[in-house]
Design an enzyme around this catalytic site. Structure first.
Site, PDB file in Angstrom:
ATOM      1  CG  ASN A 172      -1.692   1.282   1.394  1.00  0.00           C
ATOM      2  OD1 ASN A 172      -2.613   1.487   0.607  1.00  0.00           O
ATOM      3  ND2 ASN A 172      -1.360   2.136   2.350  1.00  0.00           N
ATOM      4  CD  GLU A 173      -1.546   5.918   0.424  1.00  0.00           C
ATOM      5  OE1 GLU A 173      -0.979   6.394   1.428  1.00  0.00           O
ATOM      6  OE2 GLU A 173      -2.638   6.344  -0.009  1.00  0.00           O
ATOM      7  CD  GLU A 292      -6.181   4.158   0.719  1.00  0.00           C
ATOM      8  OE1 GLU A 292      -6.130   5.297   1.235  1.00  0.00           O
ATOM      9  OE2 GLU A 292      -5.390   3.244   0.997  1.00  0.00           O
TER      10      GLU A 292
HETATM   11  O1  AHR Z   1      -7.611   5.628   4.258  1.00  0.00           O
HETATM   12  C1  AHR Z   1      -6.703   6.107   5.239  1.00  0.00           C
HETATM   13  C2  AHR Z   1      -5.249   6.009   4.834  1.00  0.00           C
HETATM   14  O2  AHR Z   1      -5.023   6.903   3.779  1.00  0.00           O
HETATM   15  C3  AHR Z   1      -4.784   4.664   4.306  1.00  0.00           C
HETATM   16  O3  AHR Z   1      -4.360   3.815   5.309  1.00  0.00           O
HETATM   17  C4  AHR Z   1      -3.607   5.053   3.458  1.00  0.00           C
HETATM   18  O4  AHR Z   1      -3.393   4.129   2.411  1.00  0.00           O
HETATM   19  C5  AHR Z   1      -3.942   6.451   2.968  1.00  0.00           C
HETATM   20  O5  AHR Z   1      -2.870   7.306   3.116  1.00  0.00           O
END
Ligand code: AHR
Length: 473
Positions: A172-173, A292
């Site tokens: 993730n990210e 997201e």
């Molecule tokens: O959705 C909240 C956070 O925002 C998530 O954990 C992250 O992937 C993003 O920065």
């Protein structure tokens, strides 16, 4: 009064309405899981401790695929902690959100909860701080039917049927310095590719999502996608996009035009992916998982094939998306521990669109006044999205004018629609109004009684700063 005219051509198909674009996201963050989904002892809780009032709202929201367990959380996650007898599960420090994770809800409980909501899982593996083997182990535990160490462990833990998870996020990210174990694109692209290749060796039909940029304004945006995909193109199916929008410094006009950035974001990611695909002389196309997206006031609290013809535009590449998140955290559903669950304002456009959108997305030709935004340049005062199948059509409209109602005419002759079955508008004289525990129905959609359809021309008035849906037969 601003006036707009919209032409809807039945043949101007962008793409099929894909159910997976109505996904959402459950992360072990704040009160999303604990006292959000799960609250043993709550009056509405079932025998497993899940709040059935929330399950009911999730059904009404119409979300499809649900991403889990993070988010930033996944980069410190050991999946093994979250399965087996609850009393033996360790409490761990979650560095992403600086909280303690009890692991009382884990993979098997979440999968059980998904069944209550009729949703499909989308899991993430920890590429940041773990490796290929733990990812393969999780895959075996989750998906292998039986007869191996980890599938038998799942069965012994009380889950005889495999979870059959199709979509998997590779971390993730990973571009974000806030991410535990963040990496450069080159450093991430390699393990992502190897993890993906190994997972596909176990099951070639998995759909794998490689991390794209965590926003369209990051310094590495564009280059990140190119580099990561140069490593992983042959092994992955999706590249992710994440975007959160908020009003900056009282600039509501720009905020209302945030979709301009979403379009730019998607177009740039698709261009980067196609660039790599062309360099590799590959016929394969990478799709976008917009996994997201939401409004987030961060500052405040830290075609079917028969439709081909000359009107056709390139197919939309966003085939999966997740509203972040589902309950309590930046969410459409809010809960009070021991108390009620209610719908936040953002619940309504999502739920109504999920319910009404069907068939194919039709590109609307919009003639409307424009206004200048500080962030995104010129934006149309009225924006619209339309969908249609053989029996039903729907138009979703926004009026971005802060002060004036907009008068809109929509030519629906080519859709063959003859009657309006529903017209609802979400608006409030206070654009910052929200639904709270004390006033759960402060902002709700109301029938737009002025909507009329005669001789294939739909006329409707959109209040200032409003969102509207019209369903047609
Ligand atoms: O959705 C909240 C956070 O925002 C998530 O954990 C992250 O992937 C993003 O920065």
């Amino acid at each position: 009064m601003p006036r707009a005219h919209i032409e809807l051509g039945r043949q101007a198909v962008i793409a099929p309405v894909r159910r997976r674009t109505f996904g959402s996201f459950v992360e072990h963050l704040g009160r999303c899981v604990y006292t959000g989904l799960y609250e043993p002892g709550h009056p509405s809780a079932n025998d497993d401790g899940f709040r059935m009032d929330v399950v009911e709202l999730v059904g009404e929201l119409g979300s499809t695929t649900i991403r889990y367990p993070g988010g930033d959380f996944v980069s410190g996650f050991r999946w093994e902690d979250s399965v087996g007898p609850r009393e033996k599960r360790p409490v761990r420090r979650d560095l992403a959100w600086r909280s303690l994770e009890s692991n009382q809800v884990g993979l098997d409980e979440f999968a059980g909860w998904l069944k209550l909501t009729g949703s499909e899982p989308m899991l993430a593996v920890n590429v940041a701080t773990r490796g290929i083997l733990p990812a393969l182990d999780l895959l075996e535990y989750a998906n292998h039917p039986s007869g191996t160490a980890l599938s038998d462990l799942r069965i012994a833990n009380g889950t005889p049927q495999p979870h059959d998870v199709r979509m998997w996020c590779l971390g993730n990210e990973m571009d974000g310095p806030w991410q535990t174990g963040f990496m450069t694109a080159d450093d991430y692209g390699k393990p992502a590719a190897r993890t993906a290749a190994a997972m596909k060796r176990a099951d070639k039909d998995l759909e794998l999502v490689v991390c794209g940029s965590s926003g369209s304004t990051t310094p590495t945006f564009g280059d990140w996608e190119r580099t990561v995909l140069e490593h992983s193109y042959d092994h992955v199916d999706y590249v992710s996009c994440h975007a959160y929008y908020q009003e900056h410094d009282g600039d509501l006009g720009s905020f209302l035009a945030s979709a301009t950035d979403t379009d730019y974001f998607i177009d740039t990611v698709v261009a980067s992916a196609d660039h790599v695909g062309h360099k590799k002389r590959s016929n394969k196309k990478i799709n976008v998982s917009f996994d997201e997206w939401n409004v987030w006031y961060l500052k405040g609290h830290q075609a079917s094939e028969k439709m081909h013809d000359e009107w056709r535009h390139a197919r939309d590449r966003v085939t999966s998306a997740s509203l972040a998140q589902l309950v309590n955290v930046i969410a459409p559903i809010m809960t009070e521990p021991g108390g009620p669950a209610w719908r936040q304002t953002t619940f309504y456009p999502f739920s109504i669109t999920s319910r009404l959108a069907s068939g194919e997305v039709i590109r609307p030709l919009i003639e409307a006044p424009t206004y200048e935004t500080a962030r995104y340049g010129e934006a149309s005062v009225v924006d619209a999205v339309a969908t249609a199948d053989e029996d039903r059509a729907a138009v979703f409209l926004v009026n971005r004018d802060l002060a004036q109602a907009a008068q809109v005419t929509i030519d629906v002759r080519s859709l063959g629609s003859s009657r309006i079955t529903e017209a609802v508008t979400l608006a409030d004289s206070d654009v910052y109004a929200k639904n709270t525990l004390a006033r759960q129905d402060r902002v709700t959609p109301a029938a737009n009684n002025g909507a009329a359809l005669a001789d294939g021309l739909l006329t409707i008035e959109l209040p200032p700063t409003s969102w509207t849906a019209v369903a047609l037969r």
